[in-house]
Write a protein that holds these residues in place. Structure first.
Motif, PDB file in Angstrom:
ATOM      1  N   GLY A  29       0.817  -1.210   0.000  1.00  0.00           N
ATOM      2  CA  GLY A  29       0.000   0.000   0.000  1.00  0.00           C
ATOM      3  C   GLY A  29       0.849   1.257   0.000  1.00  0.00           C
ATOM      4  O   GLY A  29       0.554   2.228  -0.704  1.00  0.00           O
ATOM      5  N   ALA A  33       1.000   3.918  -3.184  1.00  0.00           N
ATOM      6  CA  ALA A  33       0.775   5.353  -3.006  1.00  0.00           C
ATOM      7  C   ALA A  33       1.955   6.150  -3.549  1.00  0.00           C
ATOM      8  O   ALA A  33       1.774   7.180  -4.209  1.00  0.00           O
ATOM      9  CB  ALA A  33       0.546   5.675  -1.531  1.00  0.00           C
ATOM     10  N   TRP A  36       1.806   6.306  -7.243  1.00  0.00           N
ATOM     11  CA  TRP A  36       0.803   7.289  -7.680  1.00  0.00           C
ATOM     12  C   TRP A  36       1.334   8.710  -7.498  1.00  0.00           C
ATOM     13  O   TRP A  36       1.213   9.551  -8.389  1.00  0.00           O
ATOM     14  CB  TRP A  36      -0.512   7.103  -6.913  1.00  0.00           C
ATOM     15  N   TRP A  46      -8.468   7.144  -7.136  1.00  0.00           N
ATOM     16  CA  TRP A  46      -9.366   6.045  -6.786  1.00  0.00           C
ATOM     17  C   TRP A  46      -8.990   4.769  -7.536  1.00  0.00           C
ATOM     18  O   TRP A  46      -9.073   3.678  -6.989  1.00  0.00           O
ATOM     19  CB  TRP A  46     -10.834   6.418  -7.033  1.00  0.00           C
ATOM     20  N   LEU A  49      -5.931   3.089  -6.018  1.00  0.00           N
ATOM     21  CA  LEU A  49      -6.286   2.421  -4.770  1.00  0.00           C
ATOM     22  C   LEU A  49      -7.087   1.143  -5.025  1.00  0.00           C
ATOM     23  O   LEU A  49      -6.713   0.058  -4.585  1.00  0.00           O
ATOM     24  CB  LEU A  49      -7.091   3.366  -3.870  1.00  0.00           C
ATOM     25  N   ARG A  53      -5.696  -2.728  -4.598  1.00  0.00           N
ATOM     26  CA  ARG A  53      -6.239  -3.323  -3.371  1.00  0.00           C
ATOM     27  C   ARG A  53      -7.028  -4.583  -3.676  1.00  0.00           C
ATOM     28  O   ARG A  53      -6.941  -5.574  -2.969  1.00  0.00           O
ATOM     29  CB  ARG A  53      -7.139  -2.312  -2.671  1.00  0.00           C
ATOM     30  N   GLU A  66      -5.256  -0.385   2.301  1.00  0.00           N
ATOM     31  CA  GLU A  66      -5.967   0.893   2.287  1.00  0.00           C
ATOM     32  C   GLU A  66      -5.395   1.875   3.307  1.00  0.00           C
ATOM     33  O   GLU A  66      -5.179   3.048   3.005  1.00  0.00           O
ATOM     34  CB  GLU A  66      -7.453   0.685   2.600  1.00  0.00           C
ATOM     35  N   PHE A  69      -1.953   3.043   2.121  1.00  0.00           N
ATOM     36  CA  PHE A  69      -2.074   3.872   0.928  1.00  0.00           C
ATOM     37  C   PHE A  69      -2.556   5.275   1.291  1.00  0.00           C
ATOM     38  O   PHE A  69      -1.924   6.280   0.954  1.00  0.00           O
ATOM     39  CB  PHE A  69      -3.050   3.197  -0.049  1.00  0.00           C
ATOM     40  N   ILE A  70      -3.677   5.341   1.992  1.00  0.00           N
ATOM     41  CA  ILE A  70      -4.253   6.640   2.356  1.00  0.00           C
ATOM     42  C   ILE A  70      -3.350   7.393   3.335  1.00  0.00           C
ATOM     43  O   ILE A  70      -3.199   8.617   3.236  1.00  0.00           O
ATOM     44  CB  ILE A  70      -5.671   6.462   2.940  1.00  0.00           C
TER      45      ILE A  70
END
Length: 81
Positions: A29, A33, A36, A46, A49, A53, A66, A69-70
Motif C-alpha cells: 500500500g 501510493a 501514484w 481512486w 487504490l 487493493r 488501504e 495507501f491513504i
C-alpha cells in the motif's frame, strides 16, 4: 502483528496492530501510493487504490493496504502545507 508507516515529508509515522501478519500488504500500500504520487500509475487516485487493493484476497490485507495507501497520501498532503 504490528506494521509501521515511517515518517515522511516531515509528517509523523504510525504503528498499527493487526490480528494477523499483513505487513506485505501494508508495505505494498505504501509503495502503491508512492507510485501514484510519482506519476507512475493512473492519474486517478481512486483507480490506483481500488485496482491494486482488489488484487489482495483477504479482507485484513485489503484493509492494511488501504490504511497504508491513504496514510502515505495524507503524509504527502500534510507535509506540503
Amino acid at each position: 502483528m504490528t506494521t509501521t508507516l515511517p515518517a515522511n515529508d516531515g509528517y509523523p509515522g504510525l504503528q498499527i496492530a493487526w490480528a494477523k501478519d499483513c505487513r506485505p500488504a501494508f508495505h505494498e500500500g505504501i509503495r502503491a501510493a508512492e507510485r501514484w504520487l510519482n506519476g507512475k500509475r493512473s492519474r486517478w487516485l481512486w483507480a490506483a487504490l481500488i485496482f491494486e487493493r482488489d488484487a489482495l484476497l483477504e479482507e485484513t490485507d485489503r484493509k492494511a493496504f488501504e490504511v497504508a495507501f491513504i496514510s502515505r497520501i495524507q503524509q504527502k498532503l500534510e507535509g506540503s502545507v
